[in-house]
Design a protein around this motif. Structure first.
Motif, PDB file in Angstrom:
ATOM      1  N   GLN A 116     -17.573   6.106 -13.317  1.00 29.88           N
ATOM      2  CA  GLN A 116     -16.922   7.304 -13.843  1.00 29.88           C
ATOM      3  C   GLN A 116     -16.623   7.030 -15.315  1.00 29.88           C
ATOM      4  OE1 GLN A 116     -13.022   7.813 -12.084  1.00 29.88           O
ATOM      5  NE2 GLN A 116     -12.896   5.655 -11.605  1.00 29.88           N
ATOM      6  N   GLY A 117     -16.289   8.095 -16.015  1.00 24.59           N
ATOM      7  CA  GLY A 117     -16.043   7.916 -17.442  1.00 24.59           C
ATOM      8  C   GLY A 117     -14.603   7.552 -17.726  1.00 24.59           C
ATOM      9  N   TRP A 122     -22.950   7.837 -13.457  1.00 26.55           N
ATOM     10  CA  TRP A 122     -22.301   7.087 -14.542  1.00 26.55           C
ATOM     11  C   TRP A 122     -22.829   5.670 -14.624  1.00 26.55           C
ATOM     12  CZ3 TRP A 122     -19.157   8.607 -18.463  1.00 26.55           C
ATOM     13  CH2 TRP A 122     -18.742   9.935 -18.423  1.00 26.55           C
ATOM     14  N   SER A 164     -19.090   7.883 -22.119  1.00 27.78           N
ATOM     15  CA  SER A 164     -18.059   8.926 -22.066  1.00 27.78           C
ATOM     16  C   SER A 164     -18.093   9.774 -23.335  1.00 27.78           C
ATOM     17  CB  SER A 164     -16.668   8.301 -21.920  1.00 27.78           C
ATOM     18  OG  SER A 164     -16.616   7.510 -20.774  1.00 27.78           O
TER      19      SER A 164
END
Lengths: 262, 157
Positions: A44-45, A119, A186
């Motif tokens: 995930q960012g 991601w 991100s």
């Protein structure tokens, strides 16, 4: 009156033994962890807050001449099937006809969606780029998308592609299993959002969003329309490089950021 | 008679046994040392990646909140746990079983730890929006130590 005889004190020996056992077990656990390849890396960012100026400086991964008259930006997700199809069908032609002929510079930006490994695979691209082999790795990852996409832990497979692409697989795997480049990805995703990118792949030609061209012909037609000079036509105003876009456009246009050229 | 030497008493007015709560504090502080050492080794570059089955430890460790006054937070934690372990072990020795400073030191140290952990947990939950399992484990350990230290404080009055 004499004091009553003191009760024998509880010995501390069992406590010290317990403490020693906890210490030994703990050292064992820490040593095992240190010997492992690392754990579940970021999928995930991280939250990023960027000014328009900072967004202009977000760096993608490039190929082609820096001074090419056309700059094509692609926002993609390694796990998106549409992106894979685009990578097989259209990108080789872009490379042959536009990038290798010096007409265009091609910049890849990650826009991870909500696939299982979006991601992680996006970060893996940066890890490949670190060793200067992003593009061959990119081709393999898209070509084998259905192989690694459903894995419980795709890193081993991705490391295999890295090896095939000529990377140091050990270094690559260490990079992917760490959270290195989560910030860069991100920022790339943030740039995509600021540009209003809705899905992947989304392409920009000299700063203009052309959506997803399904064929090379569709893309070439758009390029010809936006930058006819590159095809020998008259140079229109639209052929300006994105970095030179008007201030009003600039917040909507990625800068000429690049990390590698091949 | 004033010549009998030091007398160690527990609540029953008898010779005191080493308090079990203090033993538990020592064991927990040792586990805290191990957790903080692992994170410190990572922060100091001796470990390539953290094994984190819940959350994303590395992202939390990479955040600006993982450093306090120029030192990684894990090193501060390591120092705090080493001190707590040392004080707890001293507090188990006959001379110090009822020493007021031992009880006060354990409560004060763990209270600071609880406050700092609460702040870090808030940062994880609402600012970084990511969890580091080891930070959570440490927060639980220091909170349990704090509650275990309270009976000693009462007894040492």
């Amino acid at each position: 009156m004499p004091r009553p005889a003191p009760k024998p004190r509880r010995s501390l020996t069992p406590f010290y033994v317990l403490l020693g056992l906890v210490l030994l077990a703990g050292i064992g656990v820490v040593a095992t962890q240190m010997g492992s390849k690392g754990g579940k890396a970021a999928n995930q960012g991280v939250p990023v807050t960027m000014t328009p100026d900072q967004l202009q400086r977000v760096r993608g991964i490039t190929q082609g001449r820096e001074d090419a008259p056309i700059t094509i930006y692609e926002f993609a997700d390694f796990q998106c099937p549409h992106c894979a199809e685009f990578a097989w069908k259209v990108e080789p032609l872009i490379r042959d006809s536009l990038v290798n002929t010096g007409k265009a510079r091609y910049v890849f930006y990650e826009f991870p969606l909500a696939f299982k490994w979006s991601w992680l695979s996006a970060r893996s691209g940066r890890c490949a780029n670190e060793q200067g082999k992003f593009w061959p790795y990119h081709d393999l990852v898209f070509a084998r998308q259905t192989d690694w996409g459903f894995e419980k832990d795709p890193v081993d497979k991705l490391a295999g592609y890295a090896q095939q692409a000529g990377l140091d697989a050990g270094k690559f795997e260490e990079c992917v299993r760490s959270d290195k480049y989560v910030r860069e990805v991100s920022e790339s995703a943030q740039l995509a959002q600021s540009l209003g990118v809705q899905g992947t792949p989304t392409l920009f030609v000299n700063g203009r969003n052309i959506g997803t061209p399904e064929t090379y012909k569709a893309l070439a037609d758009k390029v010809r329309e936006i930058a006819p000079a590159a095809f020998g036509g008259a140079a229109p105003a639209a052929a300006t490089a994105p970095a030179a876009a008007t201030p009003a456009d600039s917040a909507k246009t990625p800068a000429a950021g690049a990390t590698t050229t091949s | 008679m004033a010549t009998e030497g030091p007398v160690f008493t527990d609540d029953a007015g008898d010779y005191a046994d080493p308090p079990m709560t203090r033993m538990a504090i020592a064991v927990l502080a040792l586990i805290g040392i191990l957790v903080a050492s692992y994170l410190s080794l990572y922060k100091l570059g001796f470990i390539g990646g953290l094994t984190c089955t819940v959350g994303s430890c590395e992202q939390v460790q990479a955040s600006p909140w993982a450093v306090f006054l120029g030192l990684p937070v894990s090193i501060w934690g390591l120092g705090a746990y080493v001190t707590m372990l040392a004080v707890a072990i001293i507090g188990l020795q006959p001379r110090f079983v009822n020493a007021r400073w031992v009880a006060v030191a354990l409560t004060a140290l763990s209270a600071v730890g609880v406050a700092f952990s609460a702040y870090l947990t808030y940062i994880e939950a609402f600012v970084i929006e990511m969890w580091c399992q080891y930070c959570v484990i440490s927060a639980i350990i220091v909170t349990v130590i704090f509650f275990l230290s309270l009976p000693g404080l009462r007894r040492a009055r």
